[in-house]
Enzyme design. Sequence first.
Site, short mmCIF file in Angstrom:
data_model
loop_
_atom_site.label_atom_id
_atom_site.label_comp_id
_atom_site.label_asym_id
_atom_site.label_seq_id
_atom_site.Cartn_x
_atom_site.Cartn_y
_atom_site.Cartn_z
N HIS A 39 34.41 34.27 32.88
CA HIS A 39 33.17 33.52 32.62
C HIS A 39 32.00 34.48 32.68
O HIS A 39 31.73 35.08 33.72
CB HIS A 39 32.97 32.42 33.67
CG HIS A 39 34.05 31.39 33.64
ND1 HIS A 39 33.98 30.27 32.84
CD2 HIS A 39 35.24 31.32 34.27
CE1 HIS A 39 35.08 29.55 32.99
NE2 HIS A 39 35.87 30.18 33.86
N ASP A 56 39.35 34.82 36.13
CA ASP A 56 38.54 33.60 36.26
C ASP A 56 37.29 33.89 37.09
O ASP A 56 36.78 33.00 37.78
CB ASP A 56 39.35 32.45 36.88
CG ASP A 56 38.70 31.10 36.66
OD1 ASP A 56 37.77 31.00 35.84
OD2 ASP A 56 39.11 30.14 37.34
ZN LIG Z 1 37.79 29.52 34.38
#
Ligand SMILES: [Zn+2]
Length: 346
Positions: free
Chosen positions: A16, A248
Amino acid sequence: MSQSLTIRRPDDWHLHLRDGAMLQAVLPETARHFARAIIMPNLVPPVVTGTDAAAYRDRILAALPDGMVFEPLMTLYLTEDTDREDVAAAHASGLIKAVKLYPAGATTNSASGVRDFDKVRGVLERMAEIGLPLCVHGEVTDAEIDIFDREAVFIDRVLDPIRRDTPGLRVVMEHITTSNAVDYVKANAQDLGATITTHHLIINRNHILVGGIKPHYYCLPVAKREEHRLALRAAATSGDPRFFLGTDSAPHTDPLKESACGCAGCFTATNTMSLLAHVFEQEGALDKLEGFASRNGPGFYGLPVNQDSLTLTKGEVVRYPDKIDTGDGPVTVFDPGFEVHWHVTT
Ligand SMILES: [Zn+2]
């Protein structure tokens, strides 16, 4: 005697980067060590069309500091209105490398996600034809399903039926957190891979809740029992090419984390490679780190392995900043709760 390990430069298969001031601040943290990353499309509003993805890619490249080399691998956010031909064109042009499925309401900015899977069947069939992978946030969102069971239930109720109905669809189960997911990948030889985060190799649910709530360890899918963390460690360090790194890494500012209703996400871009070396050394599997971080992901996506390299050297304690300053406010770097000795040089 100092120990050192040189591997091909790694990639991050789930990242992200956000947008604006946050993008500006966190992008160098990833680009310092990683050559490429699969960029999550859950902006507000989400990245749903090829035009959106091209504009977002341009903003990422514009935010990259001079002298850094980094390739964003773009994705589209699957909605019930996604146009299959727009997806196919964005893939054919080389712009996108995957489409992302969020069940509606599963995590940060997932309100536009899919509620009725019949409505996306045509897109999934087109993706299977052209070999474009589907990245899956694998949690059901039904209120009556316990948050610790949502991944296992998703496999049975959603993922397995999608895969049976769409032969040839390549699927990445993202940020897996359970032995159920590990077992499902191992039992399904065809067209299936899984990413594992750095933090899920390090924390279990006790780390979040025992001795006071730790908002910086709260992420989705939430960390599970210790037996599941051990299953993830075994999978990541096994050398099985279907398991690869997707951090992540998900920045939220401290006020949004340290709140009565704190956001989900751990920010690990800064120290991931040191932490992974620590974990793989603990497991006696340093020789498997290159596969997990640098080779298995490109293998699944049909991309070349990076030519340049990264060296990890064991020495004195490594000091990482506690926080990254951003124009939106401070972002806390994931604290593993132990000292790390692996230095990274590129
Ligand atoms: Zn994610």
